[in-house]
Each structure stands twice: as structure tokens, then as C-alpha cells.
Design a protein around this motif. Structure first.
Motif, PDB file in Angstrom:
ATOM      1  N   TYR A  42       0.826  -1.213   0.000  1.00 13.94           N
ATOM      2  CA  TYR A  42       0.000   0.000   0.000  1.00 13.94           C
ATOM      3  C   TYR A  42       0.861   1.264   0.000  1.00 13.94           C
ATOM      4  N   SER A  43       0.445   2.277  -0.757  1.00 15.83           N
ATOM      5  CA  SER A  43       1.066   3.603  -0.690  1.00 15.83           C
ATOM      6  C   SER A  43       0.273   4.408   0.339  1.00 15.83           C
ATOM      7  N   PRO A  44       0.822   4.608   1.529  1.00 16.94           N
ATOM      8  CA  PRO A  44       0.024   5.145   2.637  1.00 16.94           C
ATOM      9  C   PRO A  44      -0.379   6.605   2.485  1.00 16.94           C
ATOM     10  N   LYS A  45      -1.577   6.881   2.985  1.00 15.13           N
ATOM     11  CA  LYS A  45      -2.084   8.243   3.076  1.00 15.13           C
ATOM     12  C   LYS A  45      -2.202   8.596   4.557  1.00 15.13           C
ATOM     13  N   PHE A  46      -1.710   9.771   4.899  1.00 13.07           N
ATOM     14  CA  PHE A  46      -1.792  10.241   6.277  1.00 13.07           C
ATOM     15  C   PHE A  46      -2.768  11.413   6.331  1.00 13.07           C
ATOM     16  N   PHE A  47      -3.858  11.207   7.062  1.00  9.67           N
ATOM     17  CA  PHE A  47      -4.887  12.230   7.202  1.00  9.67           C
ATOM     18  C   PHE A  47      -4.668  13.002   8.508  1.00  9.67           C
ATOM     19  N   PRO A  48      -5.443  14.051   8.747  1.00  8.99           N
ATOM     20  CA  PRO A  48      -5.214  14.876   9.939  1.00  8.99           C
ATOM     21  C   PRO A  48      -5.119  14.109  11.254  1.00  8.99           C
ATOM     22  N   TYR A  76      -1.458  17.041  -0.292  1.00  5.96           N
ATOM     23  CA  TYR A  76      -2.774  17.460  -0.764  1.00  5.96           C
ATOM     24  C   TYR A  76      -3.400  18.363   0.301  1.00  5.96           C
ATOM     25  N   ASP A  77      -4.528  18.949  -0.023  1.00  7.00           N
ATOM     26  CA  ASP A  77      -5.152  19.875   0.927  1.00  7.00           C
ATOM     27  C   ASP A  77      -5.466  19.210   2.262  1.00  7.00           C
ATOM     28  N   ASP A  78      -5.941  17.952   2.209  1.00  9.25           N
ATOM     29  CA  ASP A  78      -6.412  17.313   3.438  1.00  9.25           C
ATOM     30  C   ASP A  78      -5.647  16.053   3.834  1.00  9.25           C
ATOM     31  N   GLU A 181     -11.856  26.453   7.954  1.00  7.01           N
ATOM     32  CA  GLU A 181     -12.378  27.678   8.561  1.00  7.01           C
ATOM     33  C   GLU A 181     -11.262  28.668   8.882  1.00  7.01           C
ATOM     34  N   GLU A 182     -10.066  28.115   9.130  1.00  9.90           N
ATOM     35  CA  GLU A 182      -8.902  28.957   9.413  1.00  9.90           C
ATOM     36  C   GLU A 182      -8.126  29.305   8.144  1.00  9.90           C
ATOM     37  N   GLY A 183      -8.605  28.808   7.004  1.00  2.00           N
ATOM     38  CA  GLY A 183      -7.918  29.064   5.740  1.00  2.00           C
ATOM     39  C   GLY A 183      -6.610  28.308   5.607  1.00  2.00           C
ATOM     40  N   ILE A 184      -6.546  27.123   6.235  1.00  2.25           N
ATOM     41  CA  ILE A 184      -5.311  26.330   6.253  1.00  2.25           C
ATOM     42  C   ILE A 184      -5.501  25.048   5.459  1.00  2.25           C
ATOM     43  N   SER A 185      -4.476  24.664   4.716  1.00  2.00           N
ATOM     44  CA  SER A 185      -4.478  23.369   4.033  1.00  2.00           C
ATOM     45  C   SER A 185      -3.075  22.781   4.090  1.00  2.00           C
ATOM     46  N   MET A 186      -2.983  21.468   3.940  1.00  8.56           N
ATOM     47  CA  MET A 186      -1.682  20.797   3.971  1.00  8.56           C
ATOM     48  C   MET A 186      -0.793  21.255   2.816  1.00  8.56           C
ATOM     49  N   SER A 187      -1.395  21.435   1.659  1.00 10.82           N
ATOM     50  CA  SER A 187      -0.611  21.734   0.463  1.00 10.82           C
ATOM     51  C   SER A 187      -0.093  23.170   0.430  1.00 10.82           C
ATOM     52  N   LYS A 188      -0.851  24.108   1.014  1.00 12.66           N
ATOM     53  CA  LYS A 188      -0.482  25.523   0.910  1.00 12.66           C
ATOM     54  C   LYS A 188       0.128  26.086   2.190  1.00 12.66           C
ATOM     55  N   ASN A 189      -0.282  25.556   3.333  1.00 14.74           N
ATOM     56  CA  ASN A 189       0.198  26.103   4.609  1.00 14.74           C
ATOM     57  C   ASN A 189       0.579  24.960   5.545  1.00 14.74           C
ATOM     58  N   PHE A 190       1.516  24.134   5.126  1.00 19.76           N
ATOM     59  CA  PHE A 190       1.793  22.918   5.894  1.00 19.76           C
ATOM     60  C   PHE A 190       2.255  23.232   7.319  1.00 19.76           C
ATOM     61  N   ASP A 191       3.178  24.159   7.472  1.00 18.07           N
ATOM     62  CA  ASP A 191       3.669  24.499   8.811  1.00 18.07           C
ATOM     63  C   ASP A 191       2.536  25.025   9.692  1.00 18.07           C
TER      64      ASP A 191
END
Length: 223
Positions: A42-48, A76-78, A181-191
């Protein structure tokens, strides 16, 4: 004899099997460069939810930085996707030569030529269970699921796995919506996403203790 049972790592449940190193399930067959990789294709996906667990410890943060820095990681975003290897050329060559095993329990023969980036030949997964995807922690081989000797005894495991997955999916959706809601995504604002998840309390799940399932000595196919 061997056992299928529920194990916990840092409060995170996983399905464990004592006979992994001796398992002969077809889905564990590797025809790619990494031998003895078991069923880790499997190619793993890590979600929040998984990322949040990593954010709450120093070792977890070290692992997260390593994951993000891997060459085949996609943000990705999520979620985070870490692509494993796939020997497409060898797969097609062996298909044409009729050398790929076919079985009703394996619908996609490409699994024989895929390898998770976190598996090491002969030693298995290098990720601590608490940080793995539930896909990995609760994988059950079709060969054992369809075995009439164990089907009834595994029913509580299947039921509780489904309950747990529903909880994780709900938690992931809540975290994703909160990030949006905070305007945050993994792809654009990872930190920023990491800091946001670090400051949120982790929701725990009370996974029940289940009766271990005994696997007979003459059966080498397990979880």
C-alpha cells in the motif's frame, strides 16, 4: 499455534498476528525488488488524525519531517500521500508470459509488484503503529476473511473495525473543516497546519478488548 489479537501502541489499536513471518497468503507474494515484504504493498495516506498524533510528540514530529522530505511524498489539501514503488515494466512482462499468479482473493495483480516505502525486507513496517494509517493497522487478508474456519470468530473484529473507522472518518472531517475555517491546508500552509493540529486536543477512542482468534498450526495464512 498463532493468534490474531488486538494490540495497542500509545493507545492506538491495531490488529496483530503472531505468525506474520510465516504467512503464506498469496497477497503477500512479492515479485518486485523488495522481497519478504509481506502484504505491505500500500502507498500510505496520512490524514489529519495521524498527522495530529505525530504533532504531539518529539519523535512524531521527527517522523513527520522525514515523511514530508521523502522524494515521493505529495501534499494534498487534506492529507499526505507517500507513493511506494511499482515495477510496471516487470508486471507487464510477466503478465504477457503468463507468470503472474491468478486467484479469486486477489483482484489486482499489480499488488505483487508494489511496495510500501516504509517496509524493509524481512523486518516489516518501520513505522510505529501509533502513526500508521488504519488501512495498515487493520488490514485483514481476504484469504483469512473468507476462510469458513475463522469467519464467525473474526466477526467481532470486523464489527469493531468498522466502528473505529467511522470514528476516525468523523474526526478527520471535523479537523479538515476546522482547518478550512482557518484558511489552512496541507498543500499551501503545511507548517501552519502542523501548528494548528498541535494545539488541538486529541480525541481518544475506547477500543474494546477482543478474544484472540487461534490460528491452527497447519494454517500459515493469517492477518
Amino acid at each position: 499455534m498463532d493468534y490474531i489479537y488486538i494490540d495497542f501502541d500509545g493507545g492506538v489499536p491495531r490488529l496483530a498476528y503472531t505468525g506474520c513471518s510465516r504467512c503464506s497468503s498469496l497477497i503477500g507474494l512479492s515479485l518486485c525488488r523488495t522481497k519478504n515484504r509481506g502484504c505491505c504493498y500500500y502507498s500510505p495516506k496520512f490524514f489529519p488524525v495521524e498527522i495530529q498524533r505525530m504533532c504531539h510528540s518529539e519523535k512524531g514530529m521527527e517522523l513527520l519531517k522525514k515523511i514530508v522530505g521523502m522524494p515521493n511524498t505529495v501534499l494534498y489539501d487534506d492529507h499526505i500521500l507517500v507513493k511506494g514503488s511499482y515495477d510496471y515494466i516487470l508486471h507487464q512482462k510477466m503478465l504477457k508470459g503468463g507468470l503472474v499468479p491468478l486467484d479469486g482473493n486477489v483482484n489486482d495483480s499489480s499488488v505483487f509488484f508494489r511496495t510500501c516505502p516504509f517496509v524493509r525486507s524481512g523486518s516489516g513496517c518501520t513505522l510505529p503503529p501509533r502513526y500508521r494509517s488504519y488501512v495498515c493497522n487493520f488490514f485483514l487478508c481476504p484469504e483469512i476473511l473468507n476462510n469458513p474456519l475463522y469467519k464467525d470468530r473474526l466477526e467481532p473484529y470486523i464489527r469493531e473495525r468498522e466502528n473505529y473507522i467511522r470514528f476516525l472518518e468523523w474526526e478527520n472531517n471535523q479537523l479538515i473543516m476546522a482547518m478550512r475555517e482557518e484558511g489552512i491546508s496541507m498543500s499551501k500552509n503545511f507548517d501552519a497546519a502542523v501548528e494548528f493540529l498541535k494545539n488541538l486536543e486529541i480525541s481518544c477512542y475506547d477500543f474494546p478488548e477482543l478474544e484472540p482468534v487461534v490460528i491452527a498450526d497447519d494454517s500459515s495464512k493469517g492477518a
